[in-house]
Design a protein around this motif. Structure first.
Motif, PDB file in Angstrom:
ATOM      1  N   THR A 846      -1.085 -42.010 -10.695  1.00 43.39           N
ATOM      2  CA  THR A 846      -2.050 -42.154 -11.785  1.00 43.39           C
ATOM      3  C   THR A 846      -3.246 -42.944 -11.290  1.00 43.39           C
ATOM      4  OG1 THR A 846      -2.353 -42.919 -14.067  1.00 43.39           O
ATOM      5  CG2 THR A 846      -0.990 -44.287 -12.648  1.00 43.39           C
ATOM      6  N   GLU A 850      -6.830 -43.407 -16.019  1.00 42.23           N
ATOM      7  CA  GLU A 850      -5.796 -42.692 -16.774  1.00 42.23           C
ATOM      8  C   GLU A 850      -4.809 -43.660 -17.411  1.00 42.23           C
ATOM      9  OE1 GLU A 850      -5.892 -38.719 -13.889  1.00 42.23           O
ATOM     10  OE2 GLU A 850      -4.385 -40.286 -13.599  1.00 42.23           O
ATOM     11  N   ASP A 853      -6.679 -45.552 -20.246  1.00 44.58           N
ATOM     12  CA  ASP A 853      -6.986 -44.630 -21.340  1.00 44.58           C
ATOM     13  C   ASP A 853      -5.744 -44.341 -22.179  1.00 44.58           C
ATOM     14  OD1 ASP A 853      -8.656 -42.738 -22.774  1.00 44.58           O
ATOM     15  OD2 ASP A 853      -7.576 -41.155 -21.711  1.00 44.58           O
ATOM     16  N   ALA A 884     -10.923 -39.207 -18.205  1.00 51.22           N
ATOM     17  CA  ALA A 884     -10.360 -40.497 -18.614  1.00 51.22           C
ATOM     18  C   ALA A 884     -11.337 -41.625 -18.325  1.00 51.22           C
ATOM     19  CB  ALA A 884      -9.032 -40.738 -17.896  1.00 51.22           C
TER      20      ALA A 884
END
Length: 990
Positions: A846, A850, A853, A884
């Motif tokens: 990730t 991301e 968010d 994101a």
């Protein structure tokens, strides 16, 4: 005549070296290209054909063209004119001298708004002319889907049309005059009433008068009948327009050096109306009715195209904006204002609703949504090159046309014909004028497949002729369809074509094998037998191409999206040099020639291939921006892996490819790192190090961290407990905080730990427990980009071992460096396809944006209320998403001005290697440097990539920040707020 053509080809092959020497005696060396790399890059265009040229010339003016023609006459060498090289019929390749007008003869000489005309050189890109004309409220009407890179000269050669020809006609309809040179050196100045040469005019009138009946009955029957020569323009009732007759002659009669074209008023407001129909046949039926309305376009496509598009990376949801149906029509309407355009939209919608009650409709008023929908249609030539199941589809029967009223019946019969031949195809095209684009899954790799291809082409020609149509509707006949002209024209018309060629080019020097004395349509097919002689099992799985390197390289169909100069992120090195060799397409052609083993016989040891790939930044833009997803970064890595196997590598591969090792050694202790930094800060020492390491002398040395991120993490006291509401609740119920594994990439760990330290504190504030992998790790990026695939795979295996505990616990792996994220998400699976851990890791990786968010607890960040210039890392743009990031920045009230030109130009090791400085700086100067320099001092400069931040620091007086640092700064103004809550408040600390 065929014998004459074969003799010319043999002469061109035998005398290639002599021809190059003659050209260099009369032209500057920089415009004459006779090296094997260049000739390999020009072996093909957008067609299925392959013909290596003897030489490529980049003429600067008409005088250069005259000198080339003189050499051609003396040496009996054929000449082929070329613009953007997007021809799908094989009209822009030849065995002699190829004249590439796109490099230098690209000037808009003048625009006259009063007469609505423009004078242009043949290498002018269509979009450049349209942009210049737009300043006067005008445009050039014909606009093929390749408008961002096709040239006016090429459009004139093929009589190109495009979506808006339903309103403004073909290129021939918009050409007023042509200046050019004949093979014998004579100049022409053709227009309505004359060619500029009395002798030619007299011969043309006699030719016309001998063939009046077929010229009146067989030619000019409908708008998209562009096969053969446009001799109907010579008729008295058509004004004896020699310029229009030469349009579509595919440079077989004259070499155009200047054109006067008509401009038309461009509606200030345009709206897109999209109709959905139960099937493509009903869409084709409706096209005739819609074309009679006051519309600018009537474009059609079938479900097949959308299904193929959805197989492309990142396009799985494409077409969701379309109205329900399995066949669609795109109808653009225009007006002086929105009200007038809406009235036109309502009128055409009402007509379709009345006559086709099963149809659905959508009026698109948002320009961004309209552009997204048009992008589907414009990418058709590339999308259709791969079937939905990944199978190859080829041009050939590419742009047949029939009178629009016959389109539906023709399309039904064409599907039946494909079925009888065991073929599948993806139809789309200019339905409002009966023109149909179609690529089929021919087997062009075997002799049996080529025989089947010939049989289908013959049957298809008979079919379109039976429907009163044309084998070509806008791309010209070229090598693909010239042989089929006798199936649609009678002997007198064919004799008239031969006589027309004789008037202008009796020695058959200009583009031989096209239109007159045609080459066999199944001869010299590029993907034919032997194209993969050197294919072998690659290191990468190449899962999208069945593990075949040849098939992967063969993805390039030549539509030339990589040659777009003023928009998009592909291809940065071509944008800097404007050299075909440095385009994605050019490199693909060179690799294909290597695999064939004829023009580049040294195979994987080829220095020509190495040179063609040298300026590839490995930015991966082509992996998604290319409509067929050519991944040149991967192909380059594969080539370098084999090219340098058991051979000495460049010094830069040893210094920067092995950067993770050197960085770990230098930072073994903070005093050592500080000492190295002090030494390399001295100019003399730095110069010596750069010379030994193969680094560009004008580059500044990067520093080493003291301490590293890992050492900082190990020595820092237990983090202060800072809890938001959710974390406090977790502690109260004895639940452990969520754990995230922070990936200590080489750049963040050893060179710039600031973003890493900021990320740790941000994550802890959000309630995470942050841990590092057990032991040193590396994703192998630097080895991969330098083609050292063995060490890259070993690095990845080591990383997977270090992450086994995290993988077993399904813990997110946070990667701060975008290129490393792509390496772990994408390349790991390709390099270790049989290791299930690589596939699990890809799912767990990730980014910070991301993670933040998706955070569903209180929002501890305050408003920054600031403008920012944002450089998105090229790998993230190509293989990830910035959505994101935008959402997070939006919540921070950071107004982001995104750099749209793609790669910053440093691209890891690329910008540090000797010989890359000029291209590296040219990439940055396109947009990045100017925007950073123009930004206010209080504005942010954002860049998550270490390379991007380094390029900005070394090319401007600004320091770029990672998102982690921005979030860390926002903590100081933050407070405990739920998602979406207004800003303000104070962060609670415990």
């Amino acid at each position: 005549m065929v014998v004459r053509r074969e003799q010319a080809r043999a002469a061109a092959g035998d005398n290639a070296r002599e021809v190059i020497e003659r050209l260099r005696r009369v032209l500057p060396a920089e415009v004459v290209r006779g090296d094997a790399t260049t000739r390999a890059a020009y072996v093909s265009d957008g067609s299925v054909f392959r013909i290596p040229p003897s030489a490529v010339v980049l003429p600067r003016d008409a005088d250069d063209v005259a000198r080339v023609l003189e050499v051609a006459r003396e040496s009996r060498t054929p000449v082929t004119a070329r613009g953007g090289g997007t021809s799908i019929a094989g009209n822009a390749i030849g065995e002699g001298i190829v004249l590439d007008f796109s490099r230098h003869m690209d000037r808009i000489v003048s625009i006259d708004p009063g007469t609505r005309t423009a004078v242009v050189q043949p290498g002018v890109v269509l979009d450049d002319l349209r942009a210049a004309a737009a300043a006067h409220g005008l445009t050039f009407g014909p606009d093929p889907s390749t408008h961002s890179r096709c040239t006016i000269g090429g459009m004139i050669g093929n009589n190109a049309c495009g979506p808006h020809s339903v309103r403004w006609g073909t290129t021939a309809d918009n050409v007023i005059g042509l200046r050019g040179l004949l093979a014998d050196g004579r100049a022409i100045d053709a227009g309505r009433g004359s060619s500029g040469d009395p002798d030619i005019d007299d011969r043309l009138r006699r030719l016309r008068d001998r063939h009046l009946v077929p010229l009146r009955t067989e030619l000019g029957r409908f708008s998209r009948q562009v096969s053969g020569y446009g001799l109907h323009h010579l008729l008295p009732e058509n004004g004896f327009d020699v310029a229009k007759a030469l349009v579509g002659s595919e440079s077989t009669c004259a070499v155009v050096t200047e054109a006067t074209v008509r401009l038309v008023p461009s509606p200030p407001v345009r709206l897109l109306v999209v109709f959905g129909f139960p099937d493509v046949f009903e869409a084709a039926t409706a096209a005739a009715d819609v074309a009679r309305c006051d519309v600018l376009t009537v474009e059609g496509m079938a479900r097949d195209l959308i299904d193929a598009l959805r197989t492309r990376p990142g396009r799985e949801q494409a077409g969701g904006e379309l109205p329900p149906g399995d066949g669609w029509l795109y109808c653009e309407v225009g007006g002086a204002d929105t009200e007038q355009a809406m009235a036109a939209a309502r009128a055409v919608t009402a007509l379709v609703a009345e006559r086709f009650p099963a149809a659905s409709a959508r009026v698109v008023t948002d320009p961004a949504q309209a552009r997204a929908l048009w992008a589907i249609r414009e990418a058709g030539a590339g999308i259709a090159a791969r079937m939905a199941d990944g199978g190859e589809a080829w041009a050939g029967w590419e742009d047949s046309a029939v009178p629009v009223g016959a389109l539906a019946d023709y399309l039904r019969d064409l599907y039946r014909l494909m079925d009888s031949h065991g073929l599948r195809g993806i139809p789309y095209g200019h339905f409002g004028e009966g023109c149909l684009h179609l690529r089929c899954d021919y087997d062009l790799h075997t002799e049996h497949g080529l025989a089947a291809y010939r049989a289908f082409m013959a049957d298809a020609a008979d079919l379109v002729a039976a429907h009163g149509g044309s084998v070509s509707g806008e791309h010209g006949d070229g090598r693909a369809r010239s042989e089929l002209l006798p199936r649609m024209y009678g002997p007198q018309t064919l004799a008239a074509f031969a006589a027309f060629k004789e008037v202008f080019d009796p020695e058959r020097l200009l583009n031989p094998g096209v239109l007159v004395d045609p080459a066999p349509l199944d001869a010299e097919v590029r993907p034919g037998p032997g194209h993969d002689r050197l294919d072998l099992v690659p290191v990468h799985a190449l899962s999208g191409d069945g593990g075949s390197f040849a098939r992967a390289v063969g993805r390039c169909v030549g539509v030339g999206s990589c040659r777009t100069l003023h928009a998009g992120s592909m291809c940065p090195s071509f944008k800097a040099t404007r050299d075909e060799v440095h385009s994605t397409r050019g490199r693909a052609r060179v690799l294909a020639e290597m695999l064939r083993g004829q023009t580049l016989p040294r195979g994987w040891r080829s220095t020509e291939v190495r040179d063609a790939l040298d300026l590839c930044l490995s930015c991966k833009a082509c992996a998604t921006a290319c409509p067929v997803n050519v991944d040149m970064a991967t192909y380059k890595a594969e080539f370098l892996h084999r090219h340098y196997a058991w051979r000495p590598r460049p010094l830069a591969h040893l210094s920067m490819g092995w950067l993770p090792v050197w960085s770990r050694l230098v930072t073994v202790a903070a005093p050592v790192a500080r000492a190295v930094n002090a030494l390399t800060a001295r100019p003399g020492v730095a110069a010596l190090v750069k010379r030994i390491a193969g680094i560009e002398p004008r580059r500044e040395m990067i520093g080493f961290a003291a301490p590293t991120l890992r050492r900082w993490m190990g020595r820092r006291p237990s983090p202060q407990k800072i809890y938001n509401v959710k974390a406090a609740a977790q502690e109260a119920t004895s639940l452990s905080p969520r754990t995230v594994v922070l990936w200590p990439d080489t750049f963040t760990n050893f060179h710039d730990p600031g973003p890493g330290r900021a990320a740790v504190e941000v994550l802890e504030t959000l309630g995470y427990r942050v841990e590092l992998p057990r032991g040193p790790v590396c994703c192998g990026l630097t080895w991969h980009s330098t083609g050292q695939l063995g060490p890259a795979r070993r690095a990845l295996r080591g990383a997977l071992r270090a992450l086994e505990e995290a993988l077993a616990a399904d813990r997110p792996v946070l990667v701060l460096e975008p290129s490393c994220a792509v390496m772990l998400r994408e390349e790991a699976r390709e390099l270790l396809p049989d290791d299930p851990r690589a596939h699990r890791l890809a799912r767990l990786v990730t980014t910070l944006a991301e993670l933040v968010d998706a955070h569903d607890g209180p929002w501890p960040f305050g408003d920054l209320d600031i403008d920012a210039v944002t450089q998105i890392h090229c790998h993230q743009e190509a293989k990830g998403s910035f959505d994101a990031d935008l959402r997070v920045l939006g919540r921070l009230r950071v107004r982001s001005d995104r750099i749209g030109s793609g790669c910053c130009g440093l691209a890891g090791n690329f910008g540090f290697e000797r010989g890359h400085w000029e291209v590296s700086q040219a990439c940055a100067e396109r947009e990045l440097y100017p925007k950073v320099r123009a930004a206010a001092r209080e504005d942010l400069v954002l860049a998550d990539g270490f390379s991007c931040r380094t390029q900005i620091a070394q090319g401007t007086d600004r320091r770029a920040r990672h998102l982690a640092e921005v979030l860390h700064a926002a903590l100081r103004a933050g407070g405990d707020r739920g998602p979406g809550a207004p800003s303000g408040g104070t962060r609670e600390e415990t």
